[in-house]
Design a protein around this motif. Sequence first.
Motif, PDB file in Angstrom:
ATOM      1  N   ASP A 287      -2.167  20.417   4.742  1.00 35.02           N
ATOM      2  CA  ASP A 287      -0.994  20.275   3.878  1.00 35.02           C
ATOM      3  C   ASP A 287      -0.282  18.939   4.076  1.00 35.02           C
ATOM      4  O   ASP A 287       0.768  18.702   3.481  1.00 35.02           O
ATOM      5  N   MET A 288      -0.866  18.085   4.909  1.00 37.15           N
ATOM      6  CA  MET A 288      -0.343  16.720   5.047  1.00 37.15           C
ATOM      7  C   MET A 288      -1.306  15.727   4.397  1.00 37.15           C
ATOM      8  O   MET A 288      -1.287  14.532   4.701  1.00 37.15           O
ATOM      9  N   GLY A 289      -2.132  16.218   3.461  1.00 38.80           N
ATOM     10  CA  GLY A 289      -3.086  15.357   2.772  1.00 38.80           C
ATOM     11  C   GLY A 289      -2.423  14.204   2.040  1.00 38.80           C
ATOM     12  O   GLY A 289      -2.964  13.093   1.982  1.00 38.80           O
ATOM     13  N   GLY A 290      -1.249  14.429   1.481  1.00 40.91           N
ATOM     14  CA  GLY A 290      -0.520  13.359   0.799  1.00 40.91           C
ATOM     15  C   GLY A 290      -0.080  12.278   1.763  1.00 40.91           C
ATOM     16  O   GLY A 290      -0.162  11.074   1.470  1.00 40.91           O
ATOM     17  N   ALA A 291       0.400  12.692   2.943  1.00 41.36           N
ATOM     18  CA  ALA A 291       0.788  11.731   3.978  1.00 41.36           C
ATOM     19  C   ALA A 291      -0.413  10.902   4.411  1.00 41.36           C
ATOM     20  O   ALA A 291      -0.323   9.681   4.567  1.00 41.36           O
ATOM     21  N   ALA A 292      -1.551  11.567   4.607  1.00 39.64           N
ATOM     22  CA  ALA A 292      -2.774  10.855   4.996  1.00 39.64           C
ATOM     23  C   ALA A 292      -3.156   9.823   3.939  1.00 39.64           C
ATOM     24  O   ALA A 292      -3.582   8.708   4.264  1.00 39.64           O
ATOM     25  N   ASN A 365      15.291   0.744  -1.491  1.00 35.91           N
ATOM     26  CA  ASN A 365      15.382   0.035  -2.776  1.00 35.91           C
ATOM     27  C   ASN A 365      14.078   0.021  -3.579  1.00 35.91           C
ATOM     28  O   ASN A 365      13.755  -0.956  -4.269  1.00 35.91           O
ATOM     29  N   ALA A 366      13.318   1.098  -3.491  1.00 36.51           N
ATOM     30  CA  ALA A 366      12.083   1.189  -4.275  1.00 36.51           C
ATOM     31  C   ALA A 366      12.400   1.221  -5.758  1.00 36.51           C
ATOM     32  O   ALA A 366      13.343   1.890  -6.201  1.00 36.51           O
ATOM     33  N   THR A 367      11.588   0.493  -6.542  1.00 39.93           N
ATOM     34  CA  THR A 367      11.826   0.402  -7.990  1.00 39.93           C
ATOM     35  C   THR A 367      10.860   1.245  -8.812  1.00 39.93           C
ATOM     36  O   THR A 367      11.105   1.540  -9.965  1.00 39.93           O
ATOM     37  N   LYS A 368       9.720   1.573  -8.220  1.00 40.31           N
ATOM     38  CA  LYS A 368       8.749   2.492  -8.823  1.00 40.31           C
ATOM     39  C   LYS A 368       8.370   3.508  -7.750  1.00 40.31           C
ATOM     40  O   LYS A 368       8.244   3.154  -6.577  1.00 40.31           O
ATOM     41  N   ILE A 369       8.163   4.754  -8.151  1.00 40.04           N
ATOM     42  CA  ILE A 369       7.884   5.803  -7.171  1.00 40.04           C
ATOM     43  C   ILE A 369       6.585   6.513  -7.520  1.00 40.04           C
ATOM     44  O   ILE A 369       6.386   6.954  -8.654  1.00 40.04           O
ATOM     45  N   LEU A 370       5.702   6.655  -6.526  1.00 43.07           N
ATOM     46  CA  LEU A 370       4.546   7.536  -6.641  1.00 43.07           C
ATOM     47  C   LEU A 370       4.585   8.498  -5.463  1.00 43.07           C
ATOM     48  O   LEU A 370       4.644   8.067  -4.308  1.00 43.07           O
ATOM     49  N   ASP A 371       4.608   9.798  -5.776  1.00 43.27           N
ATOM     50  CA  ASP A 371       4.493  10.781  -4.695  1.00 43.27           C
ATOM     51  C   ASP A 371       3.155  11.495  -4.821  1.00 43.27           C
ATOM     52  O   ASP A 371       2.635  11.687  -5.922  1.00 43.27           O
ATOM     53  N   ILE A 372       2.602  11.860  -3.689  1.00 46.24           N
ATOM     54  CA  ILE A 372       1.295  12.519  -3.648  1.00 46.24           C
ATOM     55  C   ILE A 372       1.380  13.663  -2.652  1.00 46.24           C
ATOM     56  O   ILE A 372       1.838  13.488  -1.526  1.00 46.24           O
ATOM     57  N   ALA A 373       0.949  14.861  -3.085  1.00 43.91           N
ATOM     58  CA  ALA A 373       1.197  16.050  -2.280  1.00 43.91           C
ATOM     59  C   ALA A 373       0.215  17.163  -2.597  1.00 43.91           C
ATOM     60  O   ALA A 373      -0.188  17.347  -3.743  1.00 43.91           O
ATOM     61  N   THR A 374      -0.149  17.901  -1.560  1.00 44.19           N
ATOM     62  CA  THR A 374      -0.858  19.173  -1.750  1.00 44.19           C
ATOM     63  C   THR A 374       0.225  20.198  -2.080  1.00 44.19           C
ATOM     64  O   THR A 374       0.627  20.982  -1.223  1.00 44.19           O
ATOM     65  N   PRO A 456      10.642   4.605 -12.855  1.00 43.86           N
ATOM     66  CA  PRO A 456       9.251   4.913 -13.232  1.00 43.86           C
ATOM     67  C   PRO A 456       8.613   5.725 -12.107  1.00 43.86           C
ATOM     68  O   PRO A 456       8.665   5.327 -10.936  1.00 43.86           O
ATOM     69  N   TRP A 457       7.984   6.844 -12.476  1.00 39.46           N
ATOM     70  CA  TRP A 457       7.570   7.815 -11.453  1.00 39.46           C
ATOM     71  C   TRP A 457       6.247   8.466 -11.808  1.00 39.46           C
ATOM     72  O   TRP A 457       5.979   8.793 -12.960  1.00 39.46           O
ATOM     73  N   ILE A 458       5.413   8.624 -10.778  1.00 32.39           N
ATOM     74  CA  ILE A 458       4.149   9.359 -10.891  1.00 32.39           C
ATOM     75  C   ILE A 458       4.111  10.404  -9.784  1.00 32.39           C
ATOM     76  O   ILE A 458       4.444  10.113  -8.631  1.00 32.39           O
ATOM     77  N   HIS A 459       3.698  11.608 -10.148  1.00 31.79           N
ATOM     78  CA  HIS A 459       3.492  12.686  -9.175  1.00 31.79           C
ATOM     79  C   HIS A 459       2.030  13.093  -9.219  1.00 31.79           C
ATOM     80  O   HIS A 459       1.481  13.376 -10.283  1.00 31.79           O
ATOM     81  N   MET A 460       1.390  13.124  -8.040  1.00 31.85           N
ATOM     82  CA  MET A 460      -0.011  13.542  -7.943  1.00 31.85           C
ATOM     83  C   MET A 460      -0.093  14.808  -7.094  1.00 31.85           C
ATOM     84  O   MET A 460       0.259  14.784  -5.910  1.00 31.85           O
ATOM     85  N   ASP A 461      -0.541  15.897  -7.695  1.00 34.06           N
ATOM     86  CA  ASP A 461      -0.716  17.157  -6.966  1.00 34.06           C
ATOM     87  C   ASP A 461      -2.184  17.278  -6.589  1.00 34.06           C
ATOM     88  O   ASP A 461      -3.046  17.579  -7.427  1.00 34.06           O
ATOM     89  N   ILE A 462      -2.470  17.051  -5.306  1.00 37.44           N
ATOM     90  CA  ILE A 462      -3.855  17.021  -4.825  1.00 37.44           C
ATOM     91  C   ILE A 462      -4.241  18.323  -4.104  1.00 37.44           C
ATOM     92  O   ILE A 462      -5.181  18.338  -3.298  1.00 37.44           O
ATOM     93  N   ALA A 463      -3.550  19.417  -4.426  1.00 39.75           N
ATOM     94  CA  ALA A 463      -3.852  20.693  -3.763  1.00 39.75           C
ATOM     95  C   ALA A 463      -5.320  21.088  -3.936  1.00 39.75           C
ATOM     96  O   ALA A 463      -5.918  21.687  -3.035  1.00 39.75           O
ATOM     97  N   GLY A 464      -5.899  20.748  -5.072  1.00 32.64           N
ATOM     98  CA  GLY A 464      -7.289  21.117  -5.329  1.00 32.64           C
ATOM     99  C   GLY A 464      -8.301  20.070  -4.915  1.00 32.64           C
ATOM    100  O   GLY A 464      -9.499  20.365  -4.845  1.00 32.64           O
TER     101      GLY A 464
END
Length: 496
Positions: A287-292, A365-374, A456-464
Amino acid sequence: MVFEVLTKKMDDKYSETIVLSYYEGFTEADISVPVKEAADMIKHLLNEEEFSGKYNEIQSFKLTRKDNPKKVILLGLGKKEEVDIEKVRRIFAKGIKEAINLKTKAVDVYPINTTSELSLSQVTRAMTEGLILGSYKFDKYIKDKKENPVKSICVVGANPDEIVDIDKGVVEGNILSKATILARDMVNEPANVLTPAKLAAIAEKTGKESGFEVEILKEDKIQELEMEAFMAVGRASENRPRLIVMRYFGDKKNKKEIIGLVGKGLTYDSGGLCIKSKDGMVNMKSDMGGAASVIGAMEAIARKKLKVNVIAVVAACENLISGYSYRTGDIIGSMAGKTIFIGSTDAEGRLTLADAIHYIIEKENATKILDIATLTGGAIVTLGSTATVVVSNDDEFYKALESASRITGEKIWRMPIFDEYKELLKSKVADLTNSAGNPQAITAALFVGEFVQDKPWIHMDIAGTAFTSKSSEYIAEGGTGVGVRTIYEMVKEISK
């Protein structure tokens, strides 16, 4: 063992094994192998229709000679007009597996004839990734393990100009493969080894070796920042939370543009008081795949010295059970000041991401955000293990990710963000609920989106896609390292 692919000249001494690749429909005129015995055997296999170059076709044979090469591996590339980078990556991963089966120690790989669509550097990068990632396995805790016999791999160039292009691809392929393996190793470590503190230590070590700054905030600093949502999730465990902040400034003249990467860092998730089933918990080390993924991406970005500014944040903790556990029905705060009704303690990742995202915007002060998470089982229901669920509020930003995914072969698919879905996030007793229901993968993403402040934002759900029980050409059972190469490629594109 993580070996490095090297570049060598055509007139250097042969290694024990050579790897050659051919397009479907090749003829005797296309066989330009300087070793006569090898050329004769390839002609024989062609005439006997035992090897024709069809995609995924593989054939190997031994030569009755004292000098190297003593073994030859043939790879089928398929039709020339249909070849792409991912096919190259996959077939050369099969090639290294065959070399391992042949118990060869040293391998020379000859690059494929390029097409108008693929440059030599692109091809050799894909070859390198396939060769290294295809040989990966996590056997750290097995006493009687089978060692990889392959100790060296070289990609052969015919002339100085060709060698320059080959070397460019090989260098980048080595960097990306090693960064992906770093992520895979982290995901594969058991939770009793990879605690939040250990994850932070790996990030620090990686930063020192790769060239980015790392700051670790412990519990007192996290509380000073009023990261109540993050602390609620992590407060039940004896392994205390860590906020991992990684900073890379490759374009110091342009501090106005900072890409923010946020990775979910649940080093173990029991589900909390909404406890998972036995089968549901067994692989929750992943469940820390996004951190990795973001740590691996930061390594690659820094090693390649991209001209771009990137900051990554991981809110690392464990979601366990004790008298200090947060409960369903609780109303908690957040660093952003928004209150959250807890409908499920197993919807914890979005709580840690909410505070991490607010932090990276307000403090870094991030101007674009990408989060990645299981993040959700809903992502698995939606797309299975084939593709990553993506939600984004910005078409241009998403297009950069989509373009990157085509190069890396990591499939993504964008979900809609209708207003009706946003309505489901509302609570009667708080600003938001952390359990908004179906469509789960979308409502969970939109909860996270409530904290991005219109950036500007992207979310990646990598649970699968972060963990697999089935091996394929260059993906071994366990952690996949998904996201490392795609995030790197996206950042590289933005940096141009």
